[in-house]
Scaffold this motif. Structure first.
Motif, PDB file in Angstrom:
ATOM      1  N   ASP A 213     -15.307 -14.261   5.394  1.00  0.00           N
ATOM      2  CA  ASP A 213     -14.287 -13.386   5.949  1.00  0.00           C
ATOM      3  C   ASP A 213     -12.985 -13.519   5.156  1.00  0.00           C
ATOM      4  O   ASP A 213     -12.514 -14.621   4.901  1.00  0.00           O
ATOM      5  CB  ASP A 213     -14.059 -13.753   7.417  1.00  0.00           C
ATOM      6  CG  ASP A 213     -13.035 -12.849   8.083  1.00  0.00           C
ATOM      7  OD1 ASP A 213     -12.810 -11.737   7.580  1.00  0.00           O
ATOM      8  OD2 ASP A 213     -12.474 -13.268   9.115  1.00  0.00           O
ATOM      9  N   ASP A 214     -12.413 -12.381   4.767  1.00  0.00           N
ATOM     10  CA  ASP A 214     -11.176 -12.389   3.990  1.00  0.00           C
ATOM     11  C   ASP A 214      -9.958 -12.005   4.822  1.00  0.00           C
ATOM     12  O   ASP A 214      -8.870 -11.813   4.292  1.00  0.00           O
ATOM     13  CB  ASP A 214     -11.287 -11.454   2.786  1.00  0.00           C
ATOM     14  CG  ASP A 214     -11.496 -10.003   3.198  1.00  0.00           C
ATOM     15  OD1 ASP A 214     -11.685  -9.746   4.404  1.00  0.00           O
ATOM     16  OD2 ASP A 214     -11.469  -9.126   2.320  1.00  0.00           O
ATOM     17  N   GLY A 215     -10.139 -11.862   6.132  1.00  0.00           N
ATOM     18  CA  GLY A 215      -9.026 -11.549   7.010  1.00  0.00           C
ATOM     19  C   GLY A 215      -8.707 -10.077   7.125  1.00  0.00           C
ATOM     20  O   GLY A 215      -7.753  -9.705   7.809  1.00  0.00           O
ATOM     21  N   MET A 216      -9.496  -9.222   6.465  1.00  0.00           N
ATOM     22  CA  MET A 216      -9.245  -7.794   6.548  1.00  0.00           C
ATOM     23  C   MET A 216      -9.726  -7.223   7.877  1.00  0.00           C
ATOM     24  O   MET A 216     -10.759  -7.637   8.400  1.00  0.00           O
ATOM     25  CB  MET A 216      -9.954  -7.054   5.414  1.00  0.00           C
ATOM     26  CG  MET A 216      -9.260  -7.153   4.088  1.00  0.00           C
ATOM     27  SD  MET A 216      -7.729  -6.201   4.088  1.00  0.00           S
ATOM     28  CE  MET A 216      -6.840  -7.098   2.820  1.00  0.00           C
ATOM     29  N   ASP A 217      -8.983  -6.261   8.400  1.00  0.00           N
ATOM     30  CA  ASP A 217      -9.364  -5.545   9.609  1.00  0.00           C
ATOM     31  C   ASP A 217      -9.987  -4.216   9.191  1.00  0.00           C
ATOM     32  O   ASP A 217      -9.297  -3.315   8.717  1.00  0.00           O
ATOM     33  CB  ASP A 217      -8.127  -5.314  10.484  1.00  0.00           C
ATOM     34  CG  ASP A 217      -8.444  -4.558  11.765  1.00  0.00           C
ATOM     35  OD1 ASP A 217      -9.619  -4.194  11.974  1.00  0.00           O
ATOM     36  OD2 ASP A 217      -7.513  -4.323  12.557  1.00  0.00           O
ATOM     37  N   HIS A 218     -11.304  -4.094   9.373  1.00  0.00           N
ATOM     38  CA  HIS A 218     -12.020  -2.902   8.931  1.00  0.00           C
ATOM     39  C   HIS A 218     -12.121  -1.849  10.025  1.00  0.00           C
ATOM     40  O   HIS A 218     -12.856  -0.870   9.856  1.00  0.00           O
ATOM     41  CB  HIS A 218     -13.416  -3.284   8.439  1.00  0.00           C
ATOM     42  CG  HIS A 218     -13.401  -4.153   7.220  1.00  0.00           C
ATOM     43  ND1 HIS A 218     -13.518  -3.659   5.938  1.00  0.00           N
ATOM     44  CD2 HIS A 218     -13.249  -5.498   7.086  1.00  0.00           C
ATOM     45  CE1 HIS A 218     -13.455  -4.657   5.066  1.00  0.00           C
ATOM     46  NE2 HIS A 218     -13.288  -5.782   5.729  1.00  0.00           N
ATOM     47  N   SER A 219     -11.406  -2.036  11.134  1.00  0.00           N
ATOM     48  CA  SER A 219     -11.440  -1.033  12.196  1.00  0.00           C
ATOM     49  C   SER A 219     -10.670   0.223  11.804  1.00  0.00           C
ATOM     50  O   SER A 219     -10.837   1.267  12.424  1.00  0.00           O
ATOM     51  CB  SER A 219     -10.867  -1.607  13.492  1.00  0.00           C
ATOM     52  OG  SER A 219      -9.484  -1.896  13.350  1.00  0.00           O
ATOM     53  N   GLU A 220      -9.821   0.120  10.777  1.00  0.00           N
ATOM     54  CA  GLU A 220      -9.107   1.276  10.252  1.00  0.00           C
ATOM     55  C   GLU A 220      -9.187   1.276   8.729  1.00  0.00           C
ATOM     56  O   GLU A 220      -8.964   0.246   8.094  1.00  0.00           O
ATOM     57  CB  GLU A 220      -7.641   1.262  10.681  1.00  0.00           C
ATOM     58  CG  GLU A 220      -7.429   1.507  12.164  1.00  0.00           C
ATOM     59  CD  GLU A 220      -5.951   1.588  12.506  1.00  0.00           C
ATOM     60  OE1 GLU A 220      -5.562   2.569  13.168  1.00  0.00           O
ATOM     61  OE2 GLU A 220      -5.201   0.687  12.096  1.00  0.00           O
ATOM     62  N   ILE A 221      -9.513   2.429   8.176  1.00  0.00           N
ATOM     63  CA  ILE A 221      -9.540   2.630   6.733  1.00  0.00           C
ATOM     64  C   ILE A 221      -8.479   3.678   6.415  1.00  0.00           C
ATOM     65  O   ILE A 221      -8.421   4.733   7.055  1.00  0.00           O
ATOM     66  CB  ILE A 221     -10.922   3.113   6.261  1.00  0.00           C
ATOM     67  CG1 ILE A 221     -11.995   2.054   6.573  1.00  0.00           C
ATOM     68  CG2 ILE A 221     -10.909   3.453   4.778  1.00  0.00           C
ATOM     69  CD1 ILE A 221     -13.409   2.548   6.362  1.00  0.00           C
ATOM     70  N   TRP A 222      -7.649   3.395   5.422  1.00  0.00           N
ATOM     71  CA  TRP A 222      -6.535   4.276   5.097  1.00  0.00           C
ATOM     72  C   TRP A 222      -6.763   4.975   3.763  1.00  0.00           C
ATOM     73  O   TRP A 222      -7.005   4.322   2.747  1.00  0.00           O
ATOM     74  CB  TRP A 222      -5.231   3.477   5.056  1.00  0.00           C
ATOM     75  CG  TRP A 222      -4.853   2.987   6.422  1.00  0.00           C
ATOM     76  CD1 TRP A 222      -5.240   1.820   7.014  1.00  0.00           C
ATOM     77  CD2 TRP A 222      -4.042   3.666   7.379  1.00  0.00           C
ATOM     78  NE1 TRP A 222      -4.712   1.726   8.287  1.00  0.00           N
ATOM     79  CE2 TRP A 222      -3.969   2.847   8.535  1.00  0.00           C
ATOM     80  CE3 TRP A 222      -3.349   4.877   7.364  1.00  0.00           C
ATOM     81  CZ2 TRP A 222      -3.246   3.218   9.670  1.00  0.00           C
ATOM     82  CZ3 TRP A 222      -2.629   5.249   8.488  1.00  0.00           C
ATOM     83  CH2 TRP A 222      -2.583   4.415   9.623  1.00  0.00           C
ATOM     84  N   ILE A 223      -6.692   6.304   3.781  1.00  0.00           N
ATOM     85  CA  ILE A 223      -6.807   7.112   2.569  1.00  0.00           C
ATOM     86  C   ILE A 223      -5.388   7.432   2.126  1.00  0.00           C
ATOM     87  O   ILE A 223      -4.646   8.117   2.840  1.00  0.00           O
ATOM     88  CB  ILE A 223      -7.584   8.419   2.834  1.00  0.00           C
ATOM     89  CG1 ILE A 223      -8.861   8.134   3.649  1.00  0.00           C
ATOM     90  CG2 ILE A 223      -7.884   9.125   1.516  1.00  0.00           C
ATOM     91  CD1 ILE A 223      -9.824   7.181   3.005  1.00  0.00           C
ATOM     92  N   ILE A 224      -4.976   6.958   0.940  1.00  0.00           N
ATOM     93  CA  ILE A 224      -3.568   7.041   0.564  1.00  0.00           C
ATOM     94  C   ILE A 224      -3.299   8.022  -0.581  1.00  0.00           C
ATOM     95  O   ILE A 224      -2.165   8.130  -1.030  1.00  0.00           O
ATOM     96  CB  ILE A 224      -3.016   5.641   0.228  1.00  0.00           C
ATOM     97  CG1 ILE A 224      -3.652   5.071  -1.042  1.00  0.00           C
ATOM     98  CG2 ILE A 224      -3.223   4.675   1.393  1.00  0.00           C
ATOM     99  CD1 ILE A 224      -2.982   3.772  -1.528  1.00  0.00           C
TER     100      ILE A 224
END
Length: 234
Positions: free
Chosen positions: A149-160
C-alpha cells in the motif's frame, strides 16, 4: 498494465475533507474495529464501494464567446486560490493527464499524487509517473491499489487535462469540478461542453475576489454531476 512502485512518491499528505467527507475530529475507521477480519468484512452499507471519476479544470471567457482553459501551453491567468483548491481536491489520489499536460508541467510529477500520463507512443517515458497508451488503460491503472500500500486513495480518480483527454474520458466521468473565472482571455485550448441533458449543477460557491492576483476580477467554484438514467426527465 501494473503499477511500477518505483514511480510512486514516498509520502502523501492527509486527504482533505470535502462535501461531507470525514475530517479532523472524527475517529479513523481503524478505531472502530477490534480486529482486521471484522474490518475486511465491513462495507458500510449494502452497496459496493465505487470509484468516482472526476474532471477538473479552470476556465474563463474568450473573445470568441467560448470558455478557454489554456493558451500556448500555459494557463492564461494566475490564480493562487485555484491552485490551492486543485491541490486540496487531488492530493493523495491518482491523477490522469495527457502528454502535453505532463510536458507543460516541466515533466515533473505532482507531489503526493499517483501521476498517470497518456501517450500513444509505447516508448514514451515519464520519470516519476506511470505511462498508459490509451485512456482505458489509464483508468485501469488508476483504479488498482498498489502492493504494498502506497497510501493512495483510489476512491476518486482525477482527470486533469488537456482538452483531448477531457473529450476522451468525459463519458466515463461522474463529476466535473470547474473554477469559473469571470474575465476574458485569449485561448487556443477550450473547455469541455457540459450539456444540460447529461450534466446537472450540483454545487455552486459565491463569487470571490482573489487576495493578490489582480488580473483575475473574480472567480467561483462549480461542481457538476453526471445525470443518472433513472434521474432523466421523461
Amino acid at each position: 498494465m501494473e503499477h511500477d512502485s518505483h514511480n510512486r512518491t514516498d509520502h502523501h499528505e492527509p486527504k482533505p475533507g470535502f462535501s461531507g467527507r470525514m475530517s479532523d475530529g472524527h475517529r479513523d475507521d481503524d478505531d472502530l474495529f477490534e480486529d482486521e477480519e471484522e474490518y475486511d468484512e465491513f462495507d458500510g452499507d449494502d452497496e459496493p464501494k465505487r470509484t468516482w471519476v472526476n474532471l477538473i479544470w479552470a476556465q474563463a471567457h474568450t473573445p470568441n464567446g467560448t470558455e478557454g482553459i489554456g493558451n500556448g501551453g500555459k494557463m492564461p491567468w494566475h490564480l493562487a486560490e485555484d491552485m490551492k483548491h486543485f491541490k486540496a481536491l487531488t492530493v493523495s489520489h491518482p491523477v490522469i493527464m495527457g502528454r502535453k499536460t505532463w510536458e507543460s508541467m516541466g515533466c515533473k510529477p505532482l507531489p503526493n499524487r499517483d501521476n498517470i500520463v497518456i501517450s500513444s507512443d509505447p516508448n514514451y517515458r515519464a520519470p516519476g509517473a506511470t505511462v498508459a497508451t490509451n485512456p482505458e488503460g489509464a483508468l485501469e491503472i488508476a483504479s488498482q491499489a498498489a502492493i504494498p500500500d502506497d497510501g493512495m486513495d483510489h476512491s476518486e480518480i482525477w482527470i486533469i487535462g488537456g482538452a483531448q483527454v477531457f473529450r476522451e474520458l468525459k463519458d466515463e466521468a461522474d463529476r466535473a469540478y470547474v473554477t469559473q473565472i469571470d474575465g476574458t482571455y485569449d485561448a487556443d485550448v477550450y473547455a469541455p461542453v457540459l450539456n444540460d441533458d447529461d450534466w446537472r449543477l450540483e454545487e455552486e460557491s459565491p463569487w470571490m475576489t482573489p487576495a493578490k492576483d489582480v488580473d483575475v476580477p473574480r472567480f467561483r467554484y462549480l461542481v457538476y454531476r453526471k445525470v443518472e438514467d433513472e434521474d432523466r426527465d421523461d
